[in-house]
Design a protein around this motif. Structure first.
Motif, PDB file in Angstrom:
ATOM      1  N   ALA A   1       0.806  -1.288  -0.041  1.00 15.44           N
ATOM      2  CA  ALA A   1       0.026   0.063   0.089  1.00 15.44           C
ATOM      3  C   ALA A   1       0.837   1.176  -0.013  1.00 15.44           C
ATOM      4  CB  ALA A   1      -0.982  -0.012   1.265  1.00 15.44           C
ATOM      5  N   PRO A   2       1.935   1.236   0.843  1.00 12.93           N
ATOM      6  CA  PRO A   2       2.725   2.543   1.014  1.00 12.93           C
ATOM      7  C   PRO A   2       3.169   3.115  -0.307  1.00 12.93           C
ATOM      8  CG  PRO A   2       3.244   1.104   2.693  1.00 12.93           C
ATOM      9  CD  PRO A   2       2.291   0.418   1.738  1.00 12.93           C
ATOM     10  N   ALA A   3       3.503   2.231  -1.243  1.00 15.50           N
ATOM     11  CA  ALA A   3       3.965   2.495  -2.609  1.00 15.50           C
ATOM     12  C   ALA A   3       3.019   3.360  -3.224  1.00 15.50           C
ATOM     13  CB  ALA A   3       4.383   1.433  -3.452  1.00 15.50           C
ATOM     14  N   PHE A   4       1.890   3.192  -3.218  1.00 13.85           N
ATOM     15  CA  PHE A   4       0.816   3.636  -3.948  1.00 13.85           C
ATOM     16  C   PHE A   4       0.192   5.057  -3.065  1.00 13.85           C
ATOM     17  CE2 PHE A   4       0.416  -0.426  -5.324  1.00 13.85           C
ATOM     18  CZ  PHE A   4       0.718  -0.269  -6.743  1.00 13.85           C
ATOM     19  N   GLU A   5       0.229   5.160  -1.819  1.00 18.15           N
ATOM     20  CA  GLU A   5      -0.423   5.932  -1.064  1.00 18.15           C
ATOM     21  C   GLU A   5       0.492   7.454  -1.234  1.00 18.15           C
ATOM     22  OE1 GLU A   5      -0.077   4.448   2.714  1.00 18.15           O
ATOM     23  OE2 GLU A   5      -1.926   3.902   2.763  1.00 18.15           O
ATOM     24  N   SER A   6       1.664   7.196  -1.641  1.00 22.38           N
ATOM     25  CA  SER A   6       2.423   8.510  -1.768  1.00 22.38           C
ATOM     26  C   SER A   6       2.147   9.250  -3.251  1.00 22.38           C
ATOM     27  CB  SER A   6       3.939   7.972  -1.545  1.00 22.38           C
ATOM     28  OG  SER A   6       4.522   7.009  -2.360  1.00 22.38           O
ATOM     29  N   LEU A   7       1.702   8.489  -4.026  1.00 19.84           N
ATOM     30  CA  LEU A   7       1.563   9.046  -5.448  1.00 19.84           C
ATOM     31  C   LEU A   7       0.665  10.127  -5.579  1.00 19.84           C
ATOM     32  CD1 LEU A   7       1.205   5.718  -7.487  1.00 19.84           C
ATOM     33  CD2 LEU A   7       3.292   7.340  -7.390  1.00 19.84           C
TER      34      LEU A   7
END
Lengths: 338, 338, 338, 338
Positions: free
Chosen positions: B50-56
């Motif tokens: 999840a974190p990989a996408f949350e920061s987009l």
């Protein structure tokens, strides 16, 4: 067997036929209709000699009845039966009948609160349980006679006749004394001793369909009540047991036109027990009326907060009022009023 | 997993998130809504970081989806889906949609006769079977491509878009070519290869509930279609198998509000197969609309005499017309039109 | 229709009757028995002129078959059918047949481990899934052809013929190439295109009962396979869907004597899928043999720790070995060996 | 709640704990086991103060019981319960118990004929109905007390203890007087008043599973009987209602290991009512024993000709004798004797 009288048969002729039936050790059930009187014959094991009756004065024809049920059948009585409750409410007469109230009677105060609310919203009968059939012996089993007194007090104040369940013969005698309609629950649909006793009661009976009852069995259980002389039976669909993963039971609405076709008895639908979920009560209530039911039994709980935890299938008085408004619009489509 | 975009996310930001998803070997499904766009992520086995996408850029939040179904869920898309059929008929948009016609296509002449009759009575879509799933290998299995040509000719003349069933992949390719909606029948609800192929078809799909399918299984089968990229799926309740002794199947109307609660897909009801009895089609049709279905599928047969022997569940055009009149009155009660 | 030949009918007479059947556009299925040859006639729509056949040489009688199924019926073939698998294993011949193995093929190593273990314990056939029908599109769907190669390698080493499921026509063609028995799963029991293709396959077929299939429907699905010319069909009971709260499905063992009475086909029982619980596999396996099944299909997993989490219905090789020992004692009671 | 006593707890310590439980208005049920005594606490609504009991002399631990059932649970009593019938027959002790006889008692002569036949063939208990629950009010309802006297006379002559059904409280009092075991039928499984009365009876009770009862409901109904103080309860599986087209009910044999796992009560199987077909009684009887049941209830009719028309589910004494022979061979496989 069914003895159909001529339209112009006199009361004396009917009496004579009844006497002839009883002289042979059978039981006769005279069922007057708008068109003609039919006399259901029960108590015969094996064939009855039809010719013996065909020749009596005033007899039009003698029909051997094929199904096991007789008195509940439209062959015996072609007109819809109308059951009068509490002297004023007619069930099956074209006006929809709404039975509403809490699942269990807990106190006078809450019973009165709900009774006033459902009356205001348009209910015709008050429901509430004094004897509760519970899966567990350790669950609250109802207040008993005390609960019946509370229901009677609520009727006193609101004028709403009262429907309440009897789970055994002893309880039925109390219910008969205090209430206006005796309810036989799904678990007791084939408690034949209770059905017989209800057949001798002086009150109308609401008979709920068992969880895995066929239509044949449902009607045969009603037949038990009629065969003892109580013709004031109201059927009630409340869901059957299936593999469903989204409702507690599966409400089988097709039973309504099926009953209407082969029986003259009125039928209600209970969407609260039929679905077990608050958010499905209003949609299935609308569907029940649209399919042709003569009315509804609905659980209403006045305290939305407690209802949310206690009664997953109860709706609030406000939801109930809004539902009655919707039903009022659907009723005329099928020639009913509300 | 579900990536929820901010209301003000730009098209470029959405494209970037899609690219990031695909770069990890997953599949992204952008589902635009009135309020926001959500992107369903499928193809991941086990946890997605999840974190990989949350920061987009443009991402509001990343939600791990608990249920096995994702794309069919209201968590992914809160607004009701509207499926456009034949360029003009909207399913799920508030106007009830009535699909009517014969069970099997037998000739051009009878198909045209019924098509004209149901159009006149108010139907929006024409149904008819060219490929019939039959319990017996010796029963008539449909006219095949010849039947599809007849349906196309009937559409030509009446303007009614056509719904017809595909029972295998080869047939689905033909149906896709000739018809406007591909129907997947109850017996094929878990024919996953067929579902996958329907998910790559360029036509909307009506997916019928299997005879003993739970709601979870029903939605998972729809998920198969959506997961391949075809979001135009219309569900259809057609009765489940029980011990009933008075109807062929038990029409489970509670599934309609249950679907509406957890899925954005539209749902029809088929009271013809659901009851198997002509005299129950109208009552259950009214009930289906009252419970909140988006429309109906009804078998109509123009020749009442043959229908009486051949099609115990078909109604005549006259019965159909009268039924549409009743539905027209019930529709507004639940905020629909017809 | 069924043409029964005299005991002393010659091969030439049988050929002539077959030719006469085909000359009328029907299909003849000669089914040799110990006592007599019967010829099932299929492909006729409506009545067949019985007299035309009754007068042919060698014909004893012509029987109109009442049920929709013909070729699967004991009226057509009174002796039990025996299906030969992999050239050596006889199903239905009096020796119980045990099919065992993992649910899904995951690697050569684990497949070999389980294959060796079940062979040692007494299994006759190895099962394992290369194509898995999964409720969710996101679940592991099997290794496909790679899985079939692994199964073939396991057969190579252990000598156990291989049973594996086909879920579509394309897959069936691969299964036919690599495996010894084609399995059609419960979800595809009414995938009629797949059944027809299996009817043209050169391998025996295990047909599993659908989750809500009646016996009539089960046998009609077998009839699809036989009607295409493949008489090597083995039925398999695997539980039906009910309201049960303690097993995944309800294993319906009464179907075994019911099948034996009206059909000549052999029948296995799958207690792993039938109960979905490890601790019920052995008791229901014993019951299946005691009721008269021709064998079992059992899920065995070599790694008890992983099995505990992965396969709630798999038993360990040790449990399997102990079970086979129990079955060996029950077999003689019903005139079987193991 | 469950109070578990230490192995070395004295009788006085147990009495003190019982007194402490009752002092709080609860009811204590001391259940002695081979290893230890446990005391089930019932009658508490909501939480019981565990600490108050944990500190009493002889108490090992206090376990809050999660399931609604308590006294029927293996958590309360780990050893299998053995119910003694008629002073000599032990149910649940490792020796299989066979209950056999006619469905309804019609005369002394036929009752004696069947009683002698089943005794000779190896039955341990005689069954026969004096009060028959019948779907139709016009069907024969049994001989009542007269039937009970006949059963008592048959016991007198053969020495077989007698099992017979009670359908209401009045009848139960008669059954208690004349018979050795009180049977509660499937239709009355949730007749809670009858269960309570059976809980105060001085006879063991056979409780049959309702036609759509879950295991939870089945055990809760048994709990009603135990909670009133009668611990001599024998469960009986007799088939559940499904869509089956080849047997009257679907015998659910998986319930046997399911009951064994969570309850200490013995369980019988009734294949006569469970299948409704003579030719399925023997196969399902063998399966019931193989699955681990403690015995059987079988309908036996001495007059094969009348049985063929009257009792489609009765077997003849010869069939029964042959069946007992088969069971005798299966019994040792599961560590039982017959």
């Amino acid at each position: 067997m069914l003895v159909v009288m001529r339209k112009d048969a006199t009361a004396a002729e009917i009496r004579d036929v009844m006497a002839a039936i009883e002289a042979r050790g059978y039981k006769g059930h005279a069922i007057p209709g708008a068109q003609r009187t039919a006399i259901g014959v029960t108590g015969n094991r094996g064939a009855v000699e039809a010719p013996a009756f065909e020749s009596l004065a005033g007899v039009l024809e003698v029909i051997p009845v094929s199904h096991a049920y007789k008195l509940v059948s439209r062959e015996v009585k072609t007109e819809d039966s109308v059951v009068t409750v509490g002297g004023s409410v007619l069930v099956g007469a074209g006006q929809l009948v709404v039975v509403a109230g809490r699942c269990a009677v807990e106190s006078l105060e809450q019973t009165l609160t709900v009774a006033r609310a459902v009356k205001k919203a348009g209910a015709h009968l008050l429901r509430g349980g004094a004897f509760k059939p519970r899966t567990s012996p350790y669950s609250f089993q109802g207040l008993g006679e005390e609960g019946l007194k509370i229901l009677a007090a609520a009727r006193e104040e609101t004028g709403l006749p009262v429907v309440t369940e009897a789970v055994d013969i002893e309880g039925l005698e109390l219910v008969e004394r205090y209430a206006d309609v005796i309810q036989i629950g799904a678990r007791n649909m084939q408690n034949f001793s209770l059905l017989r006793r209800a057949g001798r009661a002086k009150r109308p009976v609401i008979l709920k369909r068992g969880m895995s009852a066929t239509l044949e069995e449902f009607l045969m259980s009603a037949e038990y009540i009629l065969s003892e002389g109580n013709y004031d039976v109201i059927l009630c669909e409340r869901g059957v047991r299936t593999f469903s993963d989204f409702s507690r039971n599966t409400l089988d609405l097709a039973v309504v036109p099926a009953v209407k076709k082969i029986s003259h008895l009125p039928i209600l639908v209970d969407p609260s027990h039929g679905t077990g979920r608050r958010d499905k009560v209003a949609p299935l209530s609308r569907a029940a009326i649209a399919v042709g039911a003569d009315g509804l039994m609905v659980e209403v709980h006045h305290d939305p907060d407690r209802a949310l935890s206690d009664g997953p299938q109860s709706i609030t008085p406000a939801m109930f009022e809004s539902l009655v408004g919707e039903l009022r619009q659907i009723a005329p489509v099928i020639g009913r009023t509300l």
